[in-house]
Motif scaffolding. Sequence first.
Motif, PDB file in Angstrom:
ATOM      1  N   HIS A  73       0.855  -1.190   0.000  1.00 19.96           N
ATOM      2  CA  HIS A  73       0.000   0.000   0.000  1.00 19.96           C
ATOM      3  C   HIS A  73       0.888   1.235   0.000  1.00 19.96           C
ATOM      4  CE1 HIS A  73      -3.573  -2.423   0.834  1.00 19.96           C
ATOM      5  NE2 HIS A  73      -2.912  -2.999   1.813  1.00 19.96           N
ATOM      6  N   PRO A  74       0.408   2.343  -0.541  1.00 21.75           N
ATOM      7  CA  PRO A  74       1.246   3.542  -0.626  1.00 21.75           C
ATOM      8  C   PRO A  74       1.288   4.363   0.648  1.00 21.75           C
ATOM      9  CG  PRO A  74      -0.864   3.984  -1.635  1.00 21.75           C
ATOM     10  CD  PRO A  74      -0.880   2.519  -1.247  1.00 21.75           C
ATOM     11  N   GLY A  75       0.312   4.189   1.534  1.00 23.58           N
ATOM     12  CA  GLY A  75       0.205   5.041   2.712  1.00 23.58           C
ATOM     13  C   GLY A  75      -0.916   6.044   2.564  1.00 23.58           C
ATOM     14  N   ALA A  76      -1.307   6.617   3.675  1.00 21.24           N
ATOM     15  CA  ALA A  76      -2.489   7.488   3.710  1.00 21.24           C
ATOM     16  C   ALA A  76      -2.362   8.675   2.759  1.00 21.24           C
ATOM     17  CB  ALA A  76      -2.703   7.997   5.132  1.00 21.24           C
ATOM     18  N   GLY A  77      -3.428   8.895   1.983  1.00 21.35           N
ATOM     19  CA  GLY A  77      -3.530  10.089   1.157  1.00 21.35           C
ATOM     20  C   GLY A  77      -2.726  10.066  -0.123  1.00 21.35           C
TER      21      GLY A  77
ATOM     22  N   GLU B 260      -8.836  -1.528  -9.765  1.00 20.20           N
ATOM     23  CA  GLU B 260      -8.972  -2.808  -9.071  1.00 20.20           C
ATOM     24  C   GLU B 260      -8.949  -2.643  -7.557  1.00 20.20           C
ATOM     25  OE1 GLU B 260      -4.517  -2.578 -10.248  1.00 20.20           O
ATOM     26  OE2 GLU B 260      -6.458  -1.759 -10.868  1.00 20.20           O
ATOM     27  N   ARG B 261      -8.494  -1.486  -7.089  1.00 19.60           N
ATOM     28  CA  ARG B 261      -8.454  -1.245  -5.651  1.00 19.60           C
ATOM     29  C   ARG B 261      -9.652  -0.425  -5.164  1.00 19.60           C
ATOM     30  NH1 ARG B 261      -2.398  -0.990  -3.237  1.00 19.60           N
ATOM     31  NH2 ARG B 261      -1.407  -2.451  -4.686  1.00 19.60           N
ATOM     32  N   ALA B 262     -10.559  -0.118  -6.039  1.00 19.15           N
ATOM     33  CA  ALA B 262     -11.665   0.772  -5.673  1.00 19.15           C
ATOM     34  C   ALA B 262     -12.516   0.212  -4.538  1.00 19.15           C
ATOM     35  CB  ALA B 262     -12.542   1.054  -6.895  1.00 19.15           C
ATOM     36  N   GLU B 263     -12.613  -1.101  -4.447  1.00 22.67           N
ATOM     37  CA  GLU B 263     -13.436  -1.719  -3.411  1.00 22.67           C
ATOM     38  C   GLU B 263     -12.614  -2.198  -2.222  1.00 22.67           C
ATOM     39  OE1 GLU B 263     -16.685  -1.560  -3.625  1.00 22.67           O
ATOM     40  OE2 GLU B 263     -16.434  -0.561  -5.564  1.00 22.67           O
ATOM     41  N   TRP B 264     -11.330  -1.914  -2.236  1.00 29.20           N
ATOM     42  CA  TRP B 264     -10.495  -2.351  -1.128  1.00 29.20           C
ATOM     43  C   TRP B 264     -10.827  -1.525   0.116  1.00 29.20           C
ATOM     44  CZ3 TRP B 264      -4.747  -3.633  -2.645  1.00 29.20           C
ATOM     45  CH2 TRP B 264      -4.743  -4.621  -3.634  1.00 29.20           C
ATOM     46  N   ARG B 265     -10.691  -2.171   1.252  1.00 28.51           N
ATOM     47  CA  ARG B 265     -11.041  -1.523   2.511  1.00 28.51           C
ATOM     48  C   ARG B 265     -10.194  -0.270   2.759  1.00 28.51           C
ATOM     49  NH1 ARG B 265     -11.073  -4.713   8.341  1.00 28.51           N
ATOM     50  NH2 ARG B 265     -12.774  -3.540   9.311  1.00 28.51           N
ATOM     51  N   TRP B 266     -10.866   0.807   3.102  1.00 27.10           N
ATOM     52  CA  TRP B 266     -10.286   2.100   3.456  1.00 27.10           C
ATOM     53  C   TRP B 266      -9.599   2.782   2.279  1.00 27.10           C
ATOM     54  CZ3 TRP B 266      -7.920  -0.749   8.141  1.00 27.10           C
ATOM     55  CH2 TRP B 266      -8.956  -1.071   9.048  1.00 27.10           C
ATOM     56  N   TYR B 267      -9.982   2.410   1.052  1.00 32.66           N
ATOM     57  CA  TYR B 267      -9.598   3.160  -0.136  1.00 32.66           C
ATOM     58  C   TYR B 267     -10.800   4.001  -0.570  1.00 32.66           C
ATOM     59  CZ  TYR B 267      -5.063   1.050  -1.338  1.00 32.66           C
ATOM     60  OH  TYR B 267      -3.745   0.667  -1.359  1.00 32.66           O
ATOM     61  N   SER B 268     -10.523   5.189  -1.083  1.00 30.48           N
ATOM     62  CA  SER B 268     -11.574   6.073  -1.581  1.00 30.48           C
ATOM     63  C   SER B 268     -11.214   6.570  -2.973  1.00 30.48           C
ATOM     64  CB  SER B 268     -11.776   7.276  -0.647  1.00 30.48           C
ATOM     65  OG  SER B 268     -12.293   6.863   0.605  1.00 30.48           O
TER      66      SER B 268
ATOM     67  N   PHE C 233      -7.131   6.360  -3.363  1.00 31.88           N
ATOM     68  CA  PHE C 233      -6.124   6.639  -2.336  1.00 31.88           C
ATOM     69  C   PHE C 233      -6.574   6.036  -1.014  1.00 31.88           C
ATOM     70  CE2 PHE C 233      -9.227   9.984  -1.956  1.00 31.88           C
ATOM     71  CZ  PHE C 233      -9.305  10.260  -0.598  1.00 31.88           C
ATOM     72  N   PRO C 234      -5.633   5.561  -0.186  1.00 31.60           N
ATOM     73  CA  PRO C 234      -5.977   5.108   1.165  1.00 31.60           C
ATOM     74  C   PRO C 234      -6.460   6.304   1.984  1.00 31.60           C
ATOM     75  CG  PRO C 234      -3.846   4.234   0.488  1.00 31.60           C
ATOM     76  CD  PRO C 234      -4.213   5.289  -0.503  1.00 31.60           C
ATOM     77  N   ASP C 235      -7.634   6.142   2.571  1.00 29.72           N
ATOM     78  CA  ASP C 235      -8.347   7.280   3.164  1.00 29.72           C
ATOM     79  C   ASP C 235      -8.339   7.190   4.690  1.00 29.72           C
ATOM     80  OD1 ASP C 235     -10.066   9.288   3.853  1.00 29.72           O
ATOM     81  OD2 ASP C 235     -11.683   8.672   2.500  1.00 29.72           O
ATOM     82  N   PRO C 236      -7.559   8.041   5.362  1.00 24.23           N
ATOM     83  CA  PRO C 236      -7.544   7.995   6.830  1.00 24.23           C
ATOM     84  C   PRO C 236      -8.893   8.317   7.455  1.00 24.23           C
ATOM     85  CG  PRO C 236      -6.204   9.820   6.001  1.00 24.23           C
ATOM     86  CD  PRO C 236      -6.610   9.017   4.818  1.00 24.23           C
ATOM     87  N   ALA C 237      -9.697   9.142   6.769  1.00 24.54           N
ATOM     88  CA  ALA C 237     -11.022   9.468   7.300  1.00 24.54           C
ATOM     89  C   ALA C 237     -11.917   8.234   7.303  1.00 24.54           C
ATOM     90  CB  ALA C 237     -11.654  10.590   6.494  1.00 24.54           C
ATOM     91  N   ALA C 238     -11.820   7.409   6.273  1.00 29.81           N
ATOM     92  CA  ALA C 238     -12.616   6.181   6.207  1.00 29.81           C
ATOM     93  C   ALA C 238     -12.222   5.225   7.332  1.00 29.81           C
ATOM     94  CB  ALA C 238     -12.429   5.510   4.853  1.00 29.81           C
TER      95      ALA C 238
ATOM     96  N   LYS D 155      -2.338  -3.099  11.639  1.00 30.70           N
ATOM     97  CA  LYS D 155      -3.698  -2.652  11.915  1.00 30.70           C
ATOM     98  C   LYS D 155      -4.057  -1.385  11.134  1.00 30.70           C
ATOM     99  CE  LYS D 155      -4.330  -4.800  16.452  1.00 30.70           C
ATOM    100  NZ  LYS D 155      -5.399  -5.707  15.986  1.00 30.70           N
ATOM    101  N   LEU D 156      -3.064  -0.591  10.782  1.00 26.95           N
ATOM    102  CA  LEU D 156      -3.334   0.594   9.960  1.00 26.95           C
ATOM    103  C   LEU D 156      -3.646   0.230   8.516  1.00 26.95           C
ATOM    104  CD1 LEU D 156      -0.650   3.094  11.293  1.00 26.95           C
ATOM    105  CD2 LEU D 156      -3.145   3.348  11.471  1.00 26.95           C
ATOM    106  N   GLY D 157      -3.357  -0.986   8.124  1.00 26.96           N
ATOM    107  CA  GLY D 157      -3.702  -1.439   6.782  1.00 26.96           C
ATOM    108  C   GLY D 157      -3.088  -0.555   5.707  1.00 26.96           C
ATOM    109  N   PRO D 158      -3.878  -0.093   4.733  1.00 30.66           N
ATOM    110  CA  PRO D 158      -3.325   0.682   3.622  1.00 30.66           C
ATOM    111  C   PRO D 158      -2.801   2.051   4.015  1.00 30.66           C
ATOM    112  CG  PRO D 158      -5.714   0.703   3.532  1.00 30.66           C
ATOM    113  CD  PRO D 158      -5.337  -0.277   4.606  1.00 30.66           C
ATOM    114  N   LEU D 159      -3.090   2.502   5.241  1.00 33.15           N
ATOM    115  CA  LEU D 159      -2.593   3.810   5.684  1.00 33.15           C
ATOM    116  C   LEU D 159      -1.099   3.767   5.994  1.00 33.15           C
ATOM    117  CD1 LEU D 159      -5.514   4.800   8.079  1.00 33.15           C
ATOM    118  CD2 LEU D 159      -5.361   5.088   5.609  1.00 33.15           C
TER     119      LEU D 159
END
Length: 298
Positions: free
Chosen positions: A66-70, A78-86, A95-100, A214-218
């Motif tokens: 993952h690239p990290g938050a924002g 293909e990542r549009a439905e991945w958890r905490w991506y917006s 992008f990985p969304d810290p708000a989500a 636990k931060l996942g894509p962030l």
Amino acid sequence: MTARALTSTARLEREEWSVRAAAHAERADALTAAHRERAKHGEKHPVHDFLFTYYSYKPAQLRRWHPGAGITLKDAPERAEWRWYSPAAEPGDVFPDPAAFRTEKPQLADLIERMLRRTASRPAQFGCFGLHEWAMVYRTAEHRHPIPLRLGTAGTDAVVETNELRCTHFDAFRFFTDDAAPRNRLPLTRDSQPDLEQPGCLHAGMDVYKWAVKLGPLAPGELLLDAFELARDIRMLDMQAAPYDLSAWDVRPVAIETTEGKAEYVRRQRAFAERGNALRAALLQAWLGGPGTVPPAS
């Protein structure tokens, strides 16, 4: 290139992020190859398998980059439905969304930030000498690991009785035997954990890996694997300093019952504290932005 530099670009073209994702998967596969080979044959290793059993994170989780938050990934539908991506402004960009993440897991988000900041803000303590593992087998014939004790039962008990137990990590303390727990300098509870964690603790250092997962894509993939490597290296010292006879696995003991062993333990412990605080700062910077620095371990 440092992990901080890797997360400084706001938008990554598909060619660039694909190369980084492939390099990350290759690095992760190398880090987990021995564990995966043992698992294939039903074999276990008392030192190296810990990160996969205690934390319960699978090699597949490590190899997903993952690239990290924002950080926006161009052309990544293909990542549009991945958890905490917006979705980003351009179609197909995400992008990985810290708000989500904070919306779905507000208590976890608060806990991770609190643990990273508070642990790093405290002076590191270097007087425990890894005695938590000895306290887990104190005055008991049965223990968690079916491995002989290097000094035998009486010798192990004597080490506990001639040293002060100074554990600050609840997840180690909770495995102390009933006779050992009252000997600890402080009574530890889950509620008090954020108030007592400090960067000199080996288990707090290993937990940086837990928070990164636990931060996942962030959490940038490069930081995740850096945290895994730190936890792997800490685990080796943790078991070298333990009371177990691990000669069957070619693990050299750090004899913390001696002056020389204590000195080696503290020297390596200090280096781990520095690495842990650097990773805490980098994770906070990548996740929340702004100044990510934390005080150096003293």
